[in-house]
Design a protein around this motif. Structure first.
Motif, PDB file in Angstrom:
ATOM      1  N   VAL A 200      41.373  57.165   0.114  1.00  0.00           N
ATOM      2  CA  VAL A 200      41.363  55.720  -0.102  1.00  0.00           C
ATOM      3  C   VAL A 200      42.782  55.169  -0.098  1.00  0.00           C
ATOM      4  CG1 VAL A 200      40.730  53.916  -1.741  1.00  0.00           C
ATOM      5  CG2 VAL A 200      39.209  55.854  -1.393  1.00  0.00           C
ATOM      6  N   LYS A 201      43.692  55.880  -0.744  1.00  0.00           N
ATOM      7  CA  LYS A 201      45.085  55.441  -0.797  1.00  0.00           C
ATOM      8  C   LYS A 201      45.700  55.401   0.597  1.00  0.00           C
ATOM      9  CE  LYS A 201      49.515  56.686  -2.922  1.00  0.00           C
ATOM     10  NZ  LYS A 201      50.210  57.676  -3.788  1.00  0.00           N
ATOM     11  N   VAL A 202      45.429  56.427   1.404  1.00  0.00           N
ATOM     12  CA  VAL A 202      45.981  56.472   2.763  1.00  0.00           C
ATOM     13  C   VAL A 202      45.455  55.309   3.596  1.00  0.00           C
ATOM     14  CG1 VAL A 202      45.975  57.797   4.913  1.00  0.00           C
ATOM     15  CG2 VAL A 202      46.385  58.951   2.731  1.00  0.00           C
ATOM     16  N   ARG A 203      44.174  55.035   3.474  1.00  0.00           N
ATOM     17  CA  ARG A 203      43.616  53.946   4.268  1.00  0.00           C
ATOM     18  C   ARG A 203      44.129  52.591   3.804  1.00  0.00           C
ATOM     19  NH1 ARG A 203      37.276  53.180   6.041  1.00  0.00           N
ATOM     20  NH2 ARG A 203      37.622  51.397   7.415  1.00  0.00           N
ATOM     21  N   ARG A 204      44.328  52.412   2.514  1.00  0.00           N
ATOM     22  CA  ARG A 204      44.896  51.155   2.032  1.00  0.00           C
ATOM     23  C   ARG A 204      46.344  50.992   2.504  1.00  0.00           C
ATOM     24  NH1 ARG A 204      43.100  47.822  -1.469  1.00  0.00           N
ATOM     25  NH2 ARG A 204      45.131  47.504  -2.411  1.00  0.00           N
ATOM     26  N   ASP A 205      47.099  52.076   2.557  1.00  0.00           N
ATOM     27  CA  ASP A 205      48.451  52.013   3.103  1.00  0.00           C
ATOM     28  C   ASP A 205      48.424  51.610   4.576  1.00  0.00           C
ATOM     29  OD1 ASP A 205      49.487  52.721   0.670  1.00  0.00           O
ATOM     30  OD2 ASP A 205      49.671  54.851   1.146  1.00  0.00           O
ATOM     31  N   HIS A 206      47.423  52.106   5.300  1.00  0.00           N
ATOM     32  CA  HIS A 206      47.274  51.727   6.706  1.00  0.00           C
ATOM     33  C   HIS A 206      47.024  50.228   6.833  1.00  0.00           C
ATOM     34  CE1 HIS A 206      45.820  51.565  10.832  1.00  0.00           C
ATOM     35  NE2 HIS A 206      44.678  51.042  10.387  1.00  0.00           N
ATOM     36  N   PHE A 207      46.142  49.686   6.000  1.00  0.00           N
ATOM     37  CA  PHE A 207      45.887  48.253   6.027  1.00  0.00           C
ATOM     38  C   PHE A 207      47.152  47.462   5.684  1.00  0.00           C
ATOM     39  CE2 PHE A 207      41.275  49.283   5.418  1.00  0.00           C
ATOM     40  CZ  PHE A 207      40.820  48.602   6.536  1.00  0.00           C
ATOM     41  N   LEU A 210      49.534  47.471   8.657  1.00  0.00           N
ATOM     42  CA  LEU A 210      48.988  46.630   9.716  1.00  0.00           C
ATOM     43  C   LEU A 210      49.154  45.147   9.390  1.00  0.00           C
ATOM     44  CD1 LEU A 210      47.545  46.630  12.405  1.00  0.00           C
ATOM     45  CD2 LEU A 210      45.360  46.785  11.194  1.00  0.00           C
ATOM     46  N   ARG A 211      48.957  44.772   8.120  1.00  0.00           N
ATOM     47  CA  ARG A 211      49.160  43.376   7.730  1.00  0.00           C
ATOM     48  C   ARG A 211      50.618  42.956   7.898  1.00  0.00           C
ATOM     49  NH1 ARG A 211      45.653  44.609   3.433  1.00  0.00           N
ATOM     50  NH2 ARG A 211      47.462  44.986   2.093  1.00  0.00           N
ATOM     51  N   GLN A 212      51.543  43.826   7.496  1.00  0.00           N
ATOM     52  CA  GLN A 212      52.953  43.500   7.640  1.00  0.00           C
ATOM     53  C   GLN A 212      53.332  43.309   9.110  1.00  0.00           C
ATOM     54  OE1 GLN A 212      54.847  46.781   5.654  1.00  0.00           O
ATOM     55  NE2 GLN A 212      54.616  45.887   3.603  1.00  0.00           N
ATOM     56  N   THR A 213      52.784  44.148   9.967  1.00  0.00           N
ATOM     57  CA  THR A 213      53.079  44.026  11.396  1.00  0.00           C
ATOM     58  C   THR A 213      52.554  42.706  11.953  1.00  0.00           C
ATOM     59  OG1 THR A 213      52.945  46.432  11.624  1.00  0.00           O
ATOM     60  CG2 THR A 213      52.806  45.127  13.635  1.00  0.00           C
ATOM     61  N   LEU A 214      51.348  42.332  11.565  1.00  0.00           N
ATOM     62  CA  LEU A 214      50.764  41.084  12.069  1.00  0.00           C
ATOM     63  C   LEU A 214      51.469  39.863  11.493  1.00  0.00           C
ATOM     64  CD1 LEU A 214      46.974  42.048  11.885  1.00  0.00           C
ATOM     65  CD2 LEU A 214      48.372  41.827  13.941  1.00  0.00           C
ATOM     66  N   GLN A 215      51.899  39.938  10.233  1.00  0.00           N
ATOM     67  CA  GLN A 215      52.579  38.799   9.624  1.00  0.00           C
ATOM     68  C   GLN A 215      53.925  38.527  10.278  1.00  0.00           C
ATOM     69  OE1 GLN A 215      52.641  40.027   5.557  1.00  0.00           O
ATOM     70  NE2 GLN A 215      50.561  39.314   5.112  1.00  0.00           N
ATOM     71  N   ARG A 216      54.578  39.557  10.787  1.00  0.00           N
ATOM     72  CA  ARG A 216      55.876  39.364  11.449  1.00  0.00           C
ATOM     73  C   ARG A 216      55.732  38.668  12.791  1.00  0.00           C
ATOM     74  NH1 ARG A 216      57.245  44.573   9.145  1.00  0.00           N
ATOM     75  NH2 ARG A 216      56.437  45.597  11.029  1.00  0.00           N
ATOM     76  N   LEU A 229      40.879  41.128   9.283  1.00  0.00           N
ATOM     77  CA  LEU A 229      41.285  42.385   8.630  1.00  0.00           C
ATOM     78  C   LEU A 229      41.056  42.307   7.129  1.00  0.00           C
ATOM     79  CD1 LEU A 229      42.675  45.156   9.090  1.00  0.00           C
ATOM     80  CD2 LEU A 229      44.841  44.005   8.580  1.00  0.00           C
ATOM     81  N   GLY A 230      41.396  41.167   6.525  1.00  0.00           N
ATOM     82  CA  GLY A 230      41.176  41.025   5.091  1.00  0.00           C
ATOM     83  C   GLY A 230      39.706  41.106   4.729  1.00  0.00           C
ATOM     84  N   GLN A 231      38.840  40.487   5.534  1.00  0.00           N
ATOM     85  CA  GLN A 231      37.407  40.561   5.273  1.00  0.00           C
ATOM     86  C   GLN A 231      36.894  41.991   5.414  1.00  0.00           C
ATOM     87  OE1 GLN A 231      35.706  37.767   8.001  1.00  0.00           O
ATOM     88  NE2 GLN A 231      36.549  35.976   6.957  1.00  0.00           N
ATOM     89  N   ARG A 232      37.390  42.699   6.437  1.00  0.00           N
ATOM     90  CA  ARG A 232      36.939  44.080   6.631  1.00  0.00           C
ATOM     91  C   ARG A 232      37.385  44.970   5.482  1.00  0.00           C
ATOM     92  NH1 ARG A 232      38.824  47.071  12.011  1.00  0.00           N
ATOM     93  NH2 ARG A 232      40.819  46.937  10.926  1.00  0.00           N
ATOM     94  N   GLU A 233      38.614  44.786   5.010  1.00  0.00           N
ATOM     95  CA  GLU A 233      39.098  45.595   3.886  1.00  0.00           C
ATOM     96  C   GLU A 233      38.304  45.295   2.619  1.00  0.00           C
ATOM     97  OE1 GLU A 233      43.311  46.733   1.655  1.00  0.00           O
ATOM     98  OE2 GLU A 233      43.205  45.035   3.022  1.00  0.00           O
ATOM     99  N   ASN A 234      37.963  44.028   2.395  1.00  0.00           N
ATOM    100  CA  ASN A 234      37.170  43.686   1.214  1.00  0.00           C
ATOM    101  C   ASN A 234      35.791  44.326   1.260  1.00  0.00           C
ATOM    102  OD1 ASN A 234      39.172  42.135   0.033  1.00  0.00           O
ATOM    103  ND2 ASN A 234      38.525  40.258   1.045  1.00  0.00           N
ATOM    104  N   ARG A 235      35.161  44.315   2.437  1.00  0.00           N
ATOM    105  CA  ARG A 235      33.841  44.955   2.565  1.00  0.00           C
ATOM    106  C   ARG A 235      33.944  46.450   2.320  1.00  0.00           C
ATOM    107  NH1 ARG A 235      33.629  41.609   7.202  1.00  0.00           N
ATOM    108  NH2 ARG A 235      33.999  43.437   8.521  1.00  0.00           N
TER     109      ARG A 235
END
Length: 332
Positions: A200-207, A210-216, A229-235
């Protein structure tokens, strides 16, 4: 207990709800300006100063105006109680606090909601809520929530229950929550159950990466993908919480069990998890406390989930110790 009640308004009702929520937010923002200027947190004085103005510019009804004043006072008192310096509290997000039996009431199988246009009946999901609305529970003030196009009402419910007879307690289960190990359960028989969280920790780090890359990138397509992506992570997080909580319920639930949660023994999960990166841990704590309560345990056959009637599984595959809790499909 908190009953999360889904609402299903039609398009016209949804538009009216959005207008009401926005008017309530604007009213809170206006009263916040008065409080910031006068430094007054007395309800009677604020009522004299702001009650009539809340009617005309914002169109709020009488009970809504009272709730606006109480909401602003509670927000300022919370800021001061945490030792922060005096500053104006902005109200930028939609908000609407519903007072039970005044702003909302249950009539003819629907919620009668107080809006800018008067009372409006809103249909809701009744499945699994029969025990909540059988007349033995008392509801409190609830904030109306609108997320991802869906409406919810998390209603705090209270009920008087008989005092526990400690002579009948035969099982005591302690739960400790963490990051690398989501939950460690230890019962009075000396049995320990671990729910590993490294995957779970590894996958959250991946998210997160990915968010940091998209925000830039700062492009419209990147912003759209960030929302998805946020909706998918919440689900996914909701599903993980469901799996772990169901496994604990299947293993330990019973009328003769005590379940202290967190390292301090508080079932609400206060103090569980480290200060850094503990957001997900708190979500797990809250979900476990809610799901393991009698309010959210509706029975169900075998190992099927009461709400969704499907077999559950634990968050990771390849761990033989969790074979008893895995269902027909892998977690990831």
């Amino acid at each position: 207990m908190t009953a999360k009640v889904p609402w299903y308004p039609n398009p016209d009702q949804a538009t009216l709800l959005q207008q009401t929520v926005e008017a309530y937010r604007q009213g809170c923002h206006g009263v916040s300006g008065v409080v910031d200027t006068t430094h007054c947190l007395q309800q009677a004085d604020l009522h004299t100063e702001t009650y009539r103005p809340l009617w005309a510019p914002f169109g709020l009804r009488s009970q809504m105006a009272q709730s606006v004043i109480k909401t602003v006072m509670a927000r300022y008192n919370s800021v001061l109680a945490h030792g922060h310096p005096w500053t104006r509290v902005p109200f930028t997000k939609p908000a609407f606090d519903l007072v039970c039996n005044r702003d909302d009431s249950l009539k003819a199988g629907a919620f009668s909601l107080n809006t800018l246009a008067g009372r409006v009946p809103i249909p809701f999901a009744r499945q699994g809520m029969e025990r909540v609305f059988d007349g033995t529970w008392q509801c409190g003030t609830a904030p109306l929530v609108h997320r991802h196009g869906r409406w919810f009402l998390p209603v705090p419910m209270t009920k008087d229950v008989a005092e526990t007879d400690w002579a009948e307690i035969r099982q005591v289960v302690g739960l400790d929550f963490g990051i690398n190990v989501l939950v460690t359960a230890y019962d009075s028989q000396g049995q320990t159950t671990f729910f590993p969280g490294r995957a779970v920790k590894v996958r959250r780090d991946h998210f997160k990466i990915l968010r940091q890359t998209l925000q830039r990138r700062q492009t419209p397509s990147a912003r759209r993908r960030l929302k998805r992506l946020g909706q998918r992570e919440n689900r996914w997080m909701t599903d993980v919480n469901h799996q772990v909580s169901k496994a604990l319920v299947v293993r330990y639930w019973g009328p003769d069990a005590i379940r202290p949660g967190g390292s301090d023994g508080d079932a609400g999960g206060h103090g569980a998890g480290p200060a850094t990166g503990s957001v997900y841990v708190r979500v797990v704590v809250r979900f476990l406390a809610d799901f393991a309560s009698p309010l959210n345990w509706h029975g169900g056959g075998g190992r099927d989930c009461p709400p969704c009637t499907r077999s559950c599984h634990v968050i990771a595959r390849g761990h033989g110790r969790f074979a008893d809790f895995r269902g027909h499909r892998p977690a990831f």
